[in-house]
Scaffold this motif. Sequence first.
Motif, PDB file in Angstrom:
ATOM      1  N   ASN A   1     -15.186   5.043  -6.642  1.00  0.00           N
ATOM      2  CA  ASN A   1     -14.642   6.388  -6.406  1.00  0.00           C
ATOM      3  C   ASN A   1     -13.479   6.377  -5.422  1.00  0.00           C
ATOM      4  O   ASN A   1     -13.347   5.466  -4.599  1.00  0.00           O
ATOM      5  N   ILE A   2     -12.670   7.434  -5.524  1.00  0.00           N
ATOM      6  CA  ILE A   2     -11.479   7.577  -4.666  1.00  0.00           C
ATOM      7  C   ILE A   2     -11.585   8.903  -3.931  1.00  0.00           C
ATOM      8  O   ILE A   2     -11.822   9.935  -4.569  1.00  0.00           O
ATOM      9  N   SER A   3     -11.432   8.875  -2.610  1.00  0.00           N
ATOM     10  CA  SER A   3     -11.392  10.145  -1.873  1.00  0.00           C
ATOM     11  C   SER A   3     -10.293  10.104  -0.813  1.00  0.00           C
ATOM     12  O   SER A   3      -9.729   9.046  -0.539  1.00  0.00           O
TER      13      SER A   3
ATOM     14  N   THR B   1       0.656  -4.189  -5.904  1.00  0.00           N
ATOM     15  CA  THR B   1       1.233  -2.957  -5.380  1.00  0.00           C
ATOM     16  C   THR B   1       0.533  -1.747  -5.975  1.00  0.00           C
ATOM     17  O   THR B   1       0.107  -1.781  -7.131  1.00  0.00           O
ATOM     18  N   VAL B   2       0.410  -0.688  -5.178  1.00  0.00           N
ATOM     19  CA  VAL B   2      -0.119   0.574  -5.687  1.00  0.00           C
ATOM     20  C   VAL B   2       0.977   1.645  -5.727  1.00  0.00           C
ATOM     21  O   VAL B   2       0.696   2.819  -5.919  1.00  0.00           O
ATOM     22  N   ILE B   3       2.245   1.198  -5.531  1.00  0.00           N
ATOM     23  CA  ILE B   3       3.387   2.120  -5.662  1.00  0.00           C
ATOM     24  C   ILE B   3       4.441   1.477  -6.564  1.00  0.00           C
ATOM     25  O   ILE B   3       4.425   0.256  -6.765  1.00  0.00           O
TER      26      ILE B   3
ATOM     27  N   LEU C   1     -15.287  -3.908 -15.498  1.00  0.00           N
ATOM     28  CA  LEU C   1     -15.850  -2.926 -16.426  1.00  0.00           C
ATOM     29  C   LEU C   1     -15.162  -1.551 -16.304  1.00  0.00           C
ATOM     30  O   LEU C   1     -15.595  -0.582 -16.925  1.00  0.00           O
ATOM     31  N   TYR C   2     -14.103  -1.471 -15.479  1.00  0.00           N
ATOM     32  CA  TYR C   2     -13.345  -0.211 -15.380  1.00  0.00           C
ATOM     33  C   TYR C   2     -12.777   0.095 -16.755  1.00  0.00           C
ATOM     34  O   TYR C   2     -12.245  -0.794 -17.417  1.00  0.00           O
ATOM     35  N   GLU C   3     -12.888   1.354 -17.187  1.00  0.00           N
ATOM     36  CA  GLU C   3     -12.511   1.654 -18.575  1.00  0.00           C
ATOM     37  C   GLU C   3     -11.008   1.704 -18.791  1.00  0.00           C
ATOM     38  O   GLU C   3     -10.529   1.587 -19.921  1.00  0.00           O
TER      39      GLU C   3
ATOM     40  N   THR D   1      -5.021   4.679   3.144  1.00  0.00           N
ATOM     41  CA  THR D   1      -4.398   5.962   2.827  1.00  0.00           C
ATOM     42  C   THR D   1      -5.410   6.837   2.083  1.00  0.00           C
ATOM     43  O   THR D   1      -5.551   8.023   2.361  1.00  0.00           O
ATOM     44  N   CYS D   2      -6.113   6.213   1.130  1.00  0.00           N
ATOM     45  CA  CYS D   2      -7.280   6.834   0.496  1.00  0.00           C
ATOM     46  C   CYS D   2      -8.510   6.044   0.925  1.00  0.00           C
ATOM     47  O   CYS D   2      -8.392   4.930   1.416  1.00  0.00           O
ATOM     48  N   ILE D   3      -9.679   6.620   0.723  1.00  0.00           N
ATOM     49  CA  ILE D   3     -10.923   5.862   0.914  1.00  0.00           C
ATOM     50  C   ILE D   3     -11.474   5.561  -0.471  1.00  0.00           C
ATOM     51  O   ILE D   3     -11.623   6.474  -1.292  1.00  0.00           O
TER      52      ILE D   3
ATOM     53  N   ASP E   1      -5.415  -3.160  -5.508  1.00  0.00           N
ATOM     54  CA  ASP E   1      -5.971  -3.346  -4.161  1.00  0.00           C
ATOM     55  C   ASP E   1      -7.492  -3.191  -4.218  1.00  0.00           C
ATOM     56  O   ASP E   1      -8.231  -3.862  -3.493  1.00  0.00           O
ATOM     57  N   ARG E   2      -7.964  -2.317  -5.118  1.00  0.00           N
ATOM     58  CA  ARG E   2      -9.412  -2.102  -5.260  1.00  0.00           C
ATOM     59  C   ARG E   2     -10.077  -3.363  -5.804  1.00  0.00           C
ATOM     60  O   ARG E   2     -11.121  -3.792  -5.319  1.00  0.00           O
ATOM     61  N   MET E   3      -9.465  -3.940  -6.842  1.00  0.00           N
ATOM     62  CA  MET E   3     -10.004  -5.173  -7.415  1.00  0.00           C
ATOM     63  C   MET E   3      -9.963  -6.307  -6.388  1.00  0.00           C
ATOM     64  O   MET E   3     -10.893  -7.107  -6.294  1.00  0.00           O
TER      65      MET E   3
ATOM     66  N   GLY F   1       0.824  -1.209   0.000  1.00  0.00           N
ATOM     67  CA  GLY F   1       0.000   0.000   0.000  1.00  0.00           C
ATOM     68  C   GLY F   1       0.853   1.251   0.000  1.00  0.00           C
ATOM     69  O   GLY F   1       2.087   1.198  -0.014  1.00  0.00           O
ATOM     70  N   ASN F   2       0.178   2.396   0.030  1.00  0.00           N
ATOM     71  CA  ASN F   2       0.892   3.681   0.044  1.00  0.00           C
ATOM     72  C   ASN F   2       1.506   3.986   1.404  1.00  0.00           C
ATOM     73  O   ASN F   2       2.430   4.786   1.498  1.00  0.00           O
ATOM     74  N   THR F   3       0.992   3.380   2.465  1.00  0.00           N
ATOM     75  CA  THR F   3       1.503   3.647   3.806  1.00  0.00           C
ATOM     76  C   THR F   3       2.289   2.472   4.351  1.00  0.00           C
ATOM     77  O   THR F   3       3.333   2.633   4.970  1.00  0.00           O
TER      78      THR F   3
END
Length: 243
Positions: free
Chosen positions: A136-138, A52-54, A85-87, A119-121, A95-97, A8-10
């Motif tokens: 969505n990412i926030s 990984t997201v980094i 279906l993500y474009e 780190t994000c929601i 990590d989202r998948m 992750g990012n953290t």
Amino acid sequence: MNLIIDIGNTVAKIALFEGADLKDVVYDSNFTLESLPDVCRRYPIEKAIVATVIDLTDEAEARLAELPCPLLRLGADTPLPVENLYETPRTLGYDRMAAVVGAAERFPGRDILVIDAGTCITYEFVDAAGRYHGGNISPGLQMRFRALNHYTGRLPLVEAEGRLLPMGKDTETAIRAGVLKGIEYEMAGYIRAMKDKYPELLVFLTGGDEFSFDTNLKSIIFADRFLVLKGLNRILIYNNDEI
Ligand SMILES: Nc1ncnc2c1ncn2[C@@H]1O[C@H](COP(=O)(O)OP(=O)(O)OP(=O)(O)O)[C@@H](O)[C@H]1O
Ligand SMILES: CC(C)(CO)[C@@H](O)C(=O)NCCC(=O)O
Ligand SMILES: [K+]
């Protein structure tokens, strides 16, 4: 055993699974993965997956190269047990998948909103037919506290723990309630809006950060801190014959 590495990012999370059973979780540096050699000595690892997201450091890549087993690198070309279906699958954070796969495995045939508070929601939607529609990412909890401090002249860096009022009575309580209530109302808003559209909706909450909810909402929320790790294990098993 299966070795699961979620960078992750953290923080990096390293997990061991025996079949579908989670046996151990180790938190590690996302820069060095310094715990990996010791984990590999302690457990009889047969296969591994990394998401990984980094961008990995040379040191982290070196630890992965030393693994005593085949390694699946989760990405846009990995076969998945849900339809994506993500474009822009190549820019998707896997990590989202993984969270979506974990939720769809736990409740197949259900419409599910997956909320990952790290780190994000992130807010993800997978439908009853197993199609991931996107999400969505926030900003995450710490990011919100740090942003208020960083982009202002007068706002201190406040911690999540401490006096919590419905409406702040000083700078500290105003910031704490602003951030915590902001996240809570944001999540509750997503849940209400999605439930209007999908009345049978299930809600999964995962990630390191915990939040309070009104009791009505609480009754429909499943919490699983390790949903991403379980999803990654599911994806590894799904690809077992290929690696
Ligand atoms: N060594 C540790 N042992 C137990 N819990 C930890 C440890 N290190 C961090 N945590 C907890 O895990 C949280 C982070 O978990 P999470 O799974 O959301 O990872 P993250 O790295 O913040 O998110 P992301 O994966 O989006 O980068 C931290 O806020 C902390 O509460
Ligand atoms: C959104 C985060 C940071 C959540 O960890 C990660 O999934 C990520 O970096 N995603 C890339 C952008 C995307 O998912 O489209
Ligand atoms: K996350």
